[in-house]
Scaffold this active site. Structure first.
Site, PDB file in Angstrom:
ATOM      1  N   GLY A 124      -0.722   0.357   5.936  1.00 26.57           N
ATOM      2  CA  GLY A 124       0.716   0.584   5.933  1.00 26.57           C
ATOM      3  C   GLY A 124       1.572  -0.505   6.541  1.00 26.57           C
ATOM      4  N   MET A 143      -4.219   2.673   1.667  1.00 25.75           N
ATOM      5  CA  MET A 143      -5.397   2.982   0.853  1.00 25.75           C
ATOM      6  C   MET A 143      -6.472   3.717   1.654  1.00 25.75           C
ATOM      7  SD  MET A 143      -4.966   2.326  -2.340  1.00 25.75           S
ATOM      8  CE  MET A 143      -6.659   2.496  -2.917  1.00 25.75           C
ATOM      9  N   ILE A 160       1.934   0.246  -1.290  1.00 22.23           N
ATOM     10  CA  ILE A 160       0.727   0.576  -0.544  1.00 22.23           C
ATOM     11  C   ILE A 160      -0.054  -0.677  -0.183  1.00 22.23           C
ATOM     12  CG2 ILE A 160      -0.771   0.897  -2.574  1.00 22.23           C
ATOM     13  CD1 ILE A 160      -1.808   3.498  -1.139  1.00 22.23           C
ATOM     14  N   CYS A 161      -0.697  -0.654   0.981  1.00 20.93           N
ATOM     15  CA  CYS A 161      -1.634  -1.705   1.391  1.00 20.93           C
ATOM     16  C   CYS A 161      -2.844  -0.994   1.999  1.00 20.93           C
ATOM     17  CB  CYS A 161      -0.981  -2.704   2.351  1.00 20.93           C
ATOM     18  SG  CYS A 161      -0.509  -2.020   3.945  1.00 20.93           S
ATOM     19  N   ARG A 162      -3.523  -1.599   2.946  1.00 21.29           N
ATOM     20  CA  ARG A 162      -4.711  -0.966   3.525  1.00 21.29           C
ATOM     21  C   ARG A 162      -4.345   0.195   4.440  1.00 21.29           C
ATOM     22  NH1 ARG A 162      -8.519  -1.360   7.841  1.00 21.29           N
ATOM     23  NH2 ARG A 162     -10.618  -0.970   7.060  1.00 21.29           N
TER      24      ARG A 162
END
Length: 115
Positions: free
Chosen positions: A70, A94, A66-68
């Site tokens: 994708g 996120m 996961i990141c901010r």
């Protein structure tokens, strides 16, 4: 491999006890993150790859990346898959996690948010 063919899951499909690998940078992590997630920023990923393989082995064999939103997590997922690791990109990142009301924390106890 192009990103369109990457394995992806919706936020709802991420198990509470799954290995959530957060690849955002330190300031993003500090603002808010999923409790229990493993934080390895994308900028440090190759140097800390051993930590990932160990965590995947200990966490049931699959990594939910996961990141901010994708993008970075898609790149890391692609790398992991190329290394033979069962990894999936968390669609929406996120921002989707926060939007779905999934729990978030900070290390200092402040209100958590996605930066």
């Amino acid at each position: 491999m192009n990103f369109a063919s990457l394995p992806q899951v919706d936020i709802a499909a991420v198990p509470a006890d799954g290995l959530l690998l957060d690849v955002r940078e330190d300031n993003e992590w500090a603002a808010g993150h999923a409790e229990g997630a493993l934080h390895i920023p994308m900028s440090e990923f190759v140097a800390r790859f051993g930590e990932v393989t160990e965590a995947v082995a200990d966490g049931g064999g699959q990594a939910f990346v996961i990141c901010r939103v994708g993008g970075r997590s898609a790149q890391v997922t692609q790398y992991l898959v190329q290394q033979g690791i069962d990894a999936v990109n968390v669609d929406g990142g996120m921002l989707a996690w926060e939007g779905a009301g999934r729990p978030m924390v900070t290390d200092g106890g402040d209100p958590a948010y996605v930066l």
